[in-house]
Design a protein around this motif. Sequence first.
Motif, PDB file in Angstrom:
ATOM      1  N   GLY A  56      44.722  42.284  44.338  1.00 43.27           N
ATOM      2  CA  GLY A  56      45.497  42.911  45.398  1.00 43.27           C
ATOM      3  C   GLY A  56      46.918  42.381  45.493  1.00 43.27           C
ATOM      4  O   GLY A  56      47.146  41.174  45.447  1.00 43.27           O
ATOM      5  N   ALA A  57      47.835  43.312  45.626  1.00 42.30           N
ATOM      6  CA  ALA A  57      49.238  42.940  45.832  1.00 42.30           C
ATOM      7  C   ALA A  57      49.350  42.271  47.195  1.00 42.30           C
ATOM      8  O   ALA A  57      48.656  42.625  48.142  1.00 42.30           O
ATOM      9  N   GLY A  58      50.205  41.290  47.297  1.00 37.53           N
ATOM     10  CA  GLY A  58      50.390  40.596  48.560  1.00 37.53           C
ATOM     11  C   GLY A  58      49.475  39.395  48.746  1.00 37.53           C
ATOM     12  O   GLY A  58      49.642  38.642  49.695  1.00 37.53           O
ATOM     13  N   THR A  59      48.507  39.231  47.861  1.00 35.51           N
ATOM     14  CA  THR A  59      47.676  38.019  47.902  1.00 35.51           C
ATOM     15  C   THR A  59      48.349  36.963  47.043  1.00 35.51           C
ATOM     16  O   THR A  59      49.161  37.294  46.161  1.00 35.51           O
ATOM     17  N   PRO A  60      48.045  35.690  47.259  1.00 39.89           N
ATOM     18  CA  PRO A  60      48.679  34.659  46.428  1.00 39.89           C
ATOM     19  C   PRO A  60      48.451  34.872  44.929  1.00 39.89           C
ATOM     20  O   PRO A  60      49.381  34.772  44.131  1.00 39.89           O
ATOM     21  N   VAL A  61      47.216  35.174  44.549  1.00 44.12           N
ATOM     22  CA  VAL A  61      46.919  35.399  43.130  1.00 44.12           C
ATOM     23  C   VAL A  61      47.600  36.674  42.644  1.00 44.12           C
ATOM     24  O   VAL A  61      48.197  36.708  41.563  1.00 44.12           O
ATOM     25  N   GLY A  62      47.527  37.722  43.430  1.00 42.60           N
ATOM     26  CA  GLY A  62      48.165  38.983  43.065  1.00 42.60           C
ATOM     27  C   GLY A  62      49.667  38.837  42.893  1.00 42.60           C
ATOM     28  O   GLY A  62      50.256  39.406  41.972  1.00 42.60           O
ATOM     29  N   ASP A  63      50.293  38.048  43.789  1.00 37.44           N
ATOM     30  CA  ASP A  63      51.735  37.832  43.675  1.00 37.44           C
ATOM     31  C   ASP A  63      52.096  37.058  42.408  1.00 37.44           C
ATOM     32  O   ASP A  63      53.083  37.371  41.738  1.00 37.44           O
ATOM     33  N   ARG A  64      51.303  36.053  42.059  1.00 37.08           N
ATOM     34  CA  ARG A  64      51.565  35.297  40.825  1.00 37.08           C
ATOM     35  C   ARG A  64      51.382  36.190  39.596  1.00 37.08           C
ATOM     36  O   ARG A  64      52.180  36.150  38.658  1.00 37.08           O
ATOM     37  N   LEU A  65      50.332  36.992  39.624  1.00 41.47           N
ATOM     38  CA  LEU A  65      50.102  37.890  38.488  1.00 41.47           C
ATOM     39  C   LEU A  65      51.193  38.953  38.386  1.00 41.47           C
ATOM     40  O   LEU A  65      51.581  39.348  37.285  1.00 41.47           O
TER      41      LEU A  65
END
Length: 103
Positions: A56-65
């Motif tokens: 998901g965009a906006g999650t910490p992992v999503g933002d890093r990816l």
Amino acid sequence: MKYLIQVGMVVREREPGRRRDHYRAHQSSWFDAVASNLNVFERFEAGAGDGVEVFGAGTPVGDRLDEVRRFFAFLREEVPLLLAKWEAQNADQNAGRKGPGTS
């Protein structure tokens, strides 16, 4: 040497009737290796994009990816331009070395 042979940067040769191997580096092997691996950038970009969808965009992992995705998109666009610029610059320098009246 085994790795350099696998990636096509060096070729092993043997003179007929001789037992000793000789290794020769192609003149532009490093350039060819970079140019032939440009699809790696696309694969990383796509994989990171898939990860953004999963986490998901906006999650910490999503933002890093997403940052990884944008970085490889940048490389995919810029590296071919740099390679073309290098070819032009290298051709100019090689032409200058030959000097007037030589071929």
